[in-house]
Structure formats: structure tokens, C-alpha cells
Design an enzyme around this catalytic site. Structure first.
Site, PDB file in Angstrom:
ATOM      1  N   GLY A  20      41.666 -12.259  52.662  1.00 44.79           N
ATOM      2  CA  GLY A  20      41.103 -12.380  54.003  1.00 44.79           C
ATOM      3  C   GLY A  20      41.670 -13.625  54.652  1.00 44.79           C
ATOM      4  CB  CYS A  50      18.044 -27.673  69.531  1.00 44.53           C
ATOM      5  SG  CYS A  50      17.642 -26.125  68.711  1.00 44.53           S
TER       6      CYS A  50
HETATM    7  N1  LLP Z   1      37.017  -9.432  48.420  1.00 46.22           N
HETATM    8  C1  LLP Z   1      35.701  -9.630  48.254  1.00 46.22           C
HETATM    9  C2  LLP Z   1      34.932  -8.704  47.409  1.00 46.22           C
HETATM   10  C3  LLP Z   1      35.075 -10.710  48.891  1.00 46.22           C
HETATM   11  O1  LLP Z   1      33.775 -10.910  48.717  1.00 46.22           O
HETATM   12  C4  LLP Z   1      35.829 -11.588  49.706  1.00 46.22           C
HETATM   13  C5  LLP Z   1      35.210 -12.716  50.393  1.00 46.22           C
HETATM   14  C6  LLP Z   1      37.206 -11.326  49.857  1.00 46.22           C
HETATM   15  C7  LLP Z   1      37.768 -10.243  49.185  1.00 46.22           C
HETATM   16  C8  LLP Z   1      38.100 -12.163  50.706  1.00 46.22           C
HETATM   17  O2  LLP Z   1      38.165 -13.468  50.266  1.00 46.22           O
HETATM   18  P1  LLP Z   1      39.223 -14.481  50.924  1.00 46.22           P
HETATM   19  O3  LLP Z   1      40.606 -13.972  50.601  1.00 46.22           O
HETATM   20  O4  LLP Z   1      38.998 -14.517  52.366  1.00 46.22           O
HETATM   21  O5  LLP Z   1      38.936 -15.786  50.272  1.00 46.22           O
HETATM   22  N2  LLP Z   1      32.332 -17.503  54.612  1.00 46.22           N
HETATM   23  C9  LLP Z   1      33.101 -18.206  53.619  1.00 46.22           C
HETATM   24  C10 LLP Z   1      33.954 -17.286  52.773  1.00 46.22           C
HETATM   25  C11 LLP Z   1      33.170 -16.169  52.133  1.00 46.22           C
HETATM   26  C12 LLP Z   1      34.006 -15.216  51.355  1.00 46.22           C
HETATM   27  C13 LLP Z   1      33.233 -13.996  50.982  1.00 46.22           C
HETATM   28  N3  LLP Z   1      33.978 -13.016  50.272  1.00 46.22           N
HETATM   29  C14 LLP Z   1      33.925 -19.306  54.281  1.00 46.22           C
HETATM   30  O6  LLP Z   1      33.837 -19.450  55.488  1.00 46.22           O
HETATM   31  O7  LLP Z   1      34.627 -20.054  53.600  1.00 46.22           O
END
Ligand code: LLP
Length: 422
Positions: free
Chosen positions: A275, A344
């Protein structure tokens, strides 16, 4: 590619000055570079060419229809997590056979929609979920292609909220339990276990935990294969981090190479679910300075973006670089400031103790690396309308989501009759 750069002292995304977009759409707004996103995808895809593979963009990072289209047009799949994401994916024209569906708590309705849509894989996180899928598939007269999500108990060395493959995490199934669960397929006539899945966390800054988890899952896949299962897919999740400051991170191609090496000898199709690595540094949140002020101990720069637009600094203490849209005068002494929003809460900040060139009301600032988990985590807190999203390609820009209106804020709310009237 560097999507953002200064041209004659003004910050541009590709060939469009941010100030031009700000003038047209107002602030705050989200901005993404088409070319940078596409380039990241192509780099990863290229590096995986030698083996059968599918890159499923983790759409939770950035789920705008136009962004999904960028990936879909290049042949990518999507990693989805909810009925809402399935809806968005299909609306954007995704091939259901390129969707992988994770999630520790899929509802009956969500499983039903997924099976009806014929997604490539349901990534299953518990025995009860496996049984539920079997029953629902039977009621629909379908068979369910399933990957078991393994919890490999590997520490990804990241923020605790986004570590998902630790022994104590709610995600996945322990290796020993996977060994017990796999033979259940014989009693679950609607289930075909054709893959294993893992995802150990996010913003991972070294390859070693990713390789360790991949190797564990690959070993388990071979075991299950030897025991008679027809394993065809190894879905090694996402998680590769991006530089938020100047830090050195593994290159996408090195990551791909490392994952490839684990899977290549086994002949499985490799699925990856990145992602952040694909979109994070291709996006920014652009905001305008409202006021500056100073108290006995701190200098504040009050801007028109807030924690509801970008929650990462408040939630994880994350660092996002902040660039002045008009480059600072040579020799301007930086000031150490807190960049705060209008919400706030004292937790509403975009940066703390940050050296920045002097800022004045009306100045534009770009909060960088906001392409992933920026807009997708935004909320209407304090009844702040969601900011618009803009996609740049070359010297053109496109509004890919309009700013919400006040009327949008109360859409769907209903006042019971007894509260109507005087
Ligand atoms: N696959 C699964 C099953 C996941 O749960 C996630 C992310 C991804 C792929 C993608 O992960 P990435 O490549 O983006 O690291 N809100 C948090 C990140 C939460 C990630 C949740 N799962 C932040 O802003 O750092």
C-alpha cells in the site's frame, strides 16, 4: 521519480505549481502524482517479472476511484478488507479474479458479497471463519477459494499499532493451528485451501523480518502441499516502508528480489499487497497558514488542515516533512514551531518542535508523504468537511474528489417527529 520539486522557487507536483491548484480548489487539499504512483507500480512489477505474480494494491492506503484506476489499468489487483472496499474496487472496474480479501472480522454479509463476486482469495483468519465461509458457500451453491492467513510470530520492528504478525496480534492463525486446520478441508466440501497469506505489519524499514516471515510461510506451504493440499498462491502481504525523512530504506526492487527468491523455487504464484510503498511519497496534503502565535515556551503555526485530515502525527506520533510552497528566502533563519490545526484538541498537530522557515498568514505549506493513510483515514471530526483530492499528470491536474459541503455533513441524519416543532 521525485514527484515534488521546486521550480523557480515554487513547489510543483510534476509540472503543476501547488499554488495554482490551491488557487483553484482552496485549502486544504490532497494531491497525488499519477506518474509517481504508476512508476512505483511498474518498478515493482518489473522486478517480479521472472516469476508468476500478482500485485494487489492495498487500497486501504488510498481508495479514491481514480487512484484505483491507475493500478487497474496497469493490470494490478487490489487487496481489500471490507464490503465497502469490495464495492469501491468493483465500481472502479477491478477484475474480481484479482481481488484478495483479508480481515479478521468479515461479516456474513461481507463473505456473501465476496463469494457472489467471485474474488480470487478469501484470506481466512480463524477456524470459525473457515466454517462460516463453508456454510455460506454451500447456501450460495459455490466453492470458496481460500488462503489461510498465518501469523508467523515475527517482529517487524515498527510502531506497535501497525505490527500485525507478533505472537500476541489479533491477526492470522498460529503456525501450529494452521497445521491442525488444513486437514479440515476434507470435512468442508465448499472450501478449497489454495494458498497461504501473511502480513506482519506496516512501515517496515528492513528486509530481514519480511524475509523471515516469508521463509516461515513458504516452509509451511510446502508442508501442507506434501500433506496433499493444492497450494498455488503465496500471498506475502505488504508492509514495506517509505522514507518520511532522509532515511535509507530498501528499494522496491530489492524487496521484490528478496520475496521472489523465497517463492521462485516452489513454483507458486507470488502475491504482494503493498500500500504505502506505492502511493505514500506520491502524495501531499496542502494547507494554508491562518495565524502564527507565540506563548512563553512555544511558537505555533496555525494552519487550515488538522488531525481530521491527516491523523498519523496524532495517532502514531508520525513524522511528516513540511515544505513551504514558496521556497524560503536564502538566509532566512528557521524557527522551531508546532504546526497545529483548528480542531479542539491538543492532540491536533501536524508537526511538533519542527524547524521551519518563518511562516506568515496566507503562506502555503505542503505536508509530505501523505499519499498513504492520509485521506483514507480522514474524518468529519468537528464537522470539518472532507478535503478534496487532486491528481496531477504532467502539466494537467484533475479534481478526483470534490470538497464536501456542509449539506454533505448532515446527509442521512434524521430528527424524530417528537423533536420537531417548538
Ligand atoms: N495487507 C494487509 C492485510 C494489511 O493489513 C495492510 C495494511 C497491507 C497489506 C498494506 O500495508 P502497507 O504496504 O501499506 O504497509 N494506518 C497505518 C497503517 C496501517 C496498515 C494496515 N494494514 C499508518 O498510517 O501507518
Amino acid at each position: 521519480m521525485h514527484a515534488f520539486h521546486y521550480e523557480q522557487g515554487t513547489l510543483c507536483c510534476e509540472a503543476v505549481p501547488l499554488a495554482v491548484i490551491a488557487q483553484a480548489v482552496g485549502t486544504p487539499f490532497y494531491l497525488y502524482s499519477y506518474t509517481a504512483i504508476r512508476q512505483q507500480y511498474l518498478t515493482l512489477d518489473q522486478a517480479l517479472q521472472p516469476i508468476p505474480h500478482l500485485i494487489c494494491f492495498a487500497m486501504k492506503a488510498c481508495s479514491n476511484q481514480a487512484i484505483l484506476k491507475v493500478f487497474i489499468r496497469e493490470g494490478a489487483g487490489l487487496d481489500i478488507l471490507t464490503g465497502g472496499e469490495l464495492y469501491r474496487a468493483l465500481a472502479a472496474g477491478a477484475d474480481p479474479h484479482k481481488l484478495v480479501y483479508a480481515g479478521v472480522g468479515k461479516s456474513r454479509a461481507e463473505i456473501t458479497e465476496a463469494l457472489r463476486s467471485d474474488v480470487l482469495l478469501l484470506n481466512v483468519e480463524s477456524r470459525q471463519e473457515l466454517e462460516a465461509i463453508d456454510a455460506i458457500a454451500a447456501s450460495l451453491g459455490k466453492r470458496a477459494r481460500v488462503a489461510l492467513r498465518v501469523n508467523p510470530a515475527v517482529d517487524p520492528n515498527t510502531h506497535p499499532y501497525i505490527a500485525t504478525g507478533l505472537k500476541q496480534s489479533k491477526f492470522g492463525i498460529e503456525i501450529a493451528q494452521v497445521r491442525e486446520l488444513a486437514p479440515m478441508q476434507a470435512n468442508l466440501p465448499r472450501i478449497e485451501i489454495i494458498g497461504l497469506h501473511c502480513h506482519i505489519g506496516s512501515q517496515i524499514t528492513q528486509l530481514s523480518p519480511l524475509v523471515e516471515a516469508a521463509a516461515k510461510v513458504a516452509g509451511l506451504a510446502q508442508e501442507l502441499q506434501d500433506a496433499g493440499l493444492d497450494i498455488r498462491y503465496l500471498d506475502l502481504g505488504g508492509g514495506l516502508g517509505i522514507p518520511y525523512q532522509e532515511e535509507q530504506l530498501p528499494a522496491l526492487s530489492d524487496y521484490a528480489e528478496a520475496m521472489r527468491q523465497v517463492v521462485a523455487p516452489l513454483g507458486y504464484t507470488l502475491i504482494l499487497e503493498p500500500g504505502r510503498a506505492l502511493v505514500g511519497n506520491a502524495g501531499a496534503l496542502v494547507t494554508r497558514v491562518l495565524y502564527t502565535k507565540q506563548n512563553a515556551t512555544r511558537q505555533f503555526v496555525v494552519v487550515d488542515a488538522a488531525m481530521n485530515d491527516l491523523i498519523r502525527p496524532s495517532l502514531y506520533g508520525s513524522y511528516h516533512a513540511i515544505l513551504p510552497v514558496e521556497e524560503a528566502q536564502a538566509g532566512a533563519e528557521p524557527m522551531v514551531v508546532d504546526v497545529v490545526g483548528p480542531v479542539c484538541e491538543s492532540g491536533d498537530f501536524l508537526a511538533r518542535d519542527r524547524p521551519l522557515p518563518p511562516a506568515y498568514p496566507g503562506d502555503l505549506l505542503a505536508v509530505m508523504s501523505a499519499g498513504a493513510y492520509g485521506f483514507s483515514m480522514a474524518s468529519n471530526y468537528n464537522s470539518r468537511p472532507l478535503a478534496p483530492e487532486v491528481l496531477v499528470r504532467g502539466d494537467e491536474y484533475f479534481i478526483i474528489r470534490e470538497r464536501q459541503t456542509y449539506a454533505d455533513l448532515i446527509r442521512g441524519e434524521k430528527v424524530p417527529a417528537f423533536l420537531e416543532g417548538a
